[in-house]
Enzyme design. Structure first.
Site, short mmCIF file in Angstrom:
data_model
loop_
_atom_site.label_atom_id
_atom_site.label_comp_id
_atom_site.label_asym_id
_atom_site.label_seq_id
_atom_site.Cartn_x
_atom_site.Cartn_y
_atom_site.Cartn_z
N LEU A 50 33.61 -30.97 16.69
CA LEU A 50 34.28 -29.74 17.34
C LEU A 50 35.19 -30.15 18.30
CD1 LEU A 50 30.27 -29.19 19.09
CD2 LEU A 50 31.49 -28.35 16.78
N CYS A 51 36.40 -29.08 18.11
CA CYS A 51 37.67 -29.27 18.68
C CYS A 51 38.26 -30.73 18.36
CB CYS A 51 37.25 -29.20 20.54
SG CYS A 51 38.73 -29.09 21.21
N THR A 52 38.60 -31.57 19.22
CA THR A 52 39.32 -32.68 18.82
C THR A 52 38.48 -33.93 18.41
OG1 THR A 52 39.23 -33.19 21.14
CG2 THR A 52 41.41 -32.11 20.53
N GLY A 53 36.95 -33.77 18.16
CA GLY A 53 36.55 -34.48 17.61
C GLY A 53 36.89 -34.70 16.10
N THR A 56 41.53 -28.10 14.43
CA THR A 56 41.23 -28.75 15.60
C THR A 56 41.84 -27.60 16.55
OG1 THR A 56 41.41 -30.54 17.02
CG2 THR A 56 43.07 -29.97 15.69
#
Length: 328
Positions: free
Chosen positions: A101-104, A121
């Site tokens: 999720l996102c910057t994961g 991202t």
């Protein structure tokens, strides 16, 4: 029961972590039974923003999960912890579906799971992800990317879109829509929609298309055109397209196509209607047309989808949704 493990360490973004916990960690057996088994996994007590979390398991538990979710990583200038990267890589090697999720996505990229794959991202960090991991095909303009066993999302609201997409893959469109209604968000935004939309989750009744969208949803069986929509909205086709782009990130016709496919999914899950009947009810015209568009969008033919997600109330139905991703 499908196990979802949320991988956490110091420095995670609490918003994306909370979204995943709300969707997969809540008791929603009144909607889907069995629901997911949820595990919070970390190296020990972790700090996420101002919050302190006590994980249920260590990171070595990740390979036991069916799905591993990595929330946003706060400081993308720093390399993610090696123990987290190794645990995620091992879990994928053991057959887990891995989701960022996102910057994961920086964690997944560091684990080599995005090499040779398309990924996304948060748009603000897409250039850095591409610079540090040149083997990854970074697409900064979409909400999420589904590569089957590896999925990535953009930030904030797009993370919720991907969580609902996972529910749809595992438990069908009808149940995913019920979860969305519980969360008071639109039931589906296609992963290919743009990140750059003015109102990612529009409040009902507070946007220029508030009356038009429900009107169109009641008429999916009709051959609606952009001109029909513009006439109903009392605006020019050009202005209508601008409002659609701003509000949904897509065009009026693409939005209609997506709603028709989602309606077909619900009818396949909840009725005994033939594919011909569903094609008529969704404005696809013929079973051949529905099968072509459905397979292209969903990844499996309508008949396969029905066998996977048929409501248990229908005789002979089956709902072993845990194997949906393998069948697709």
């Amino acid at each position: 029961m499908h196990t979802v493990a949320l991988a956490v360490t110091d420095g995670m973004l609490h918003f994306e972590l909370s979204l995943a916990t709300e969707v997969f960690g809540s008791d929603l057996t009144h909607i889907v039974d069995p629901w997911y088994r949820f595990a919070l996994c970390g190296p020990g007590p972790v700090q996420v923003g101002r919050f302190h979390l006590q994980p249920d398991h260590g990171l070595d538990h990740l390979p036991n999960a069916d799905t591993v979710i990595v929330p946003g990583w706060a400081d993308v200038a720093q390399n993610p912890p090696a123990e987290l990267v190794d645990a995620v890589r091992t879990a994928h090697g053991e057959g887990a579906r891995v989701v960022s999720l996102c910057t994961g996505a920086f964690v997944l990229a560091a684990a080599g799971l995005l090499d040779g794959k398309r990924a996304t991202t948060h748009w603000a960090h897409a250039r850095e992800l591409a610079r540090r991991h040149p083997k990854v095909s970074v697409d900064p303009g979409v909400l999420y990317v589904d590569n089957g066993d590896v999925l990535t999302s953009a930030g904030k609201a797009a993370a919720l879109d991907l969580c609902l997409h996972l529910v749809r893959l595992d438990h069908g469109s009808s149940n995913a829509n019920k979860i969305a209604r519980r969360l008071v968000v639109p039931p589906h935004r296609d992963g290919g929609q743009a990140q750059f939309i003015a109102t990612p989750v529009p409040a009902p009744g507070h946007h220029p298309l508030a009356e038009l969208l429900p009107w169109a949803l009641q008429r999916l069986d009709e051959p609606l055109t952009v001109e029909d929509l513009a006439r109903q909205a009392r605006m020019s086709s050009r202005h209508l397209s601008r409002h659609f782009k701003s509000l949904t990130g897509t065009t009026p016709l693409q939005w209609l196509h997506t709603q028709r496919i989602r309606h077909a999914q619900e009818l396949l899950e909840t009725t005994n209607d033939t594919v011909d009947t569903i094609a008529t009810a969704t404005g696809m015209g013929t079973a051949t047309t529905l099968r072509r568009h459905f397979h292209r969008t969903v990844g499996v033919p309508p008949d396969t989808y029905r066998r996977t997600f048929r409501s248990p109330t229908h005789p002979g139905s089956g709902n072993d949704a845990r194997h949906r991703r393998h069948e697709a």
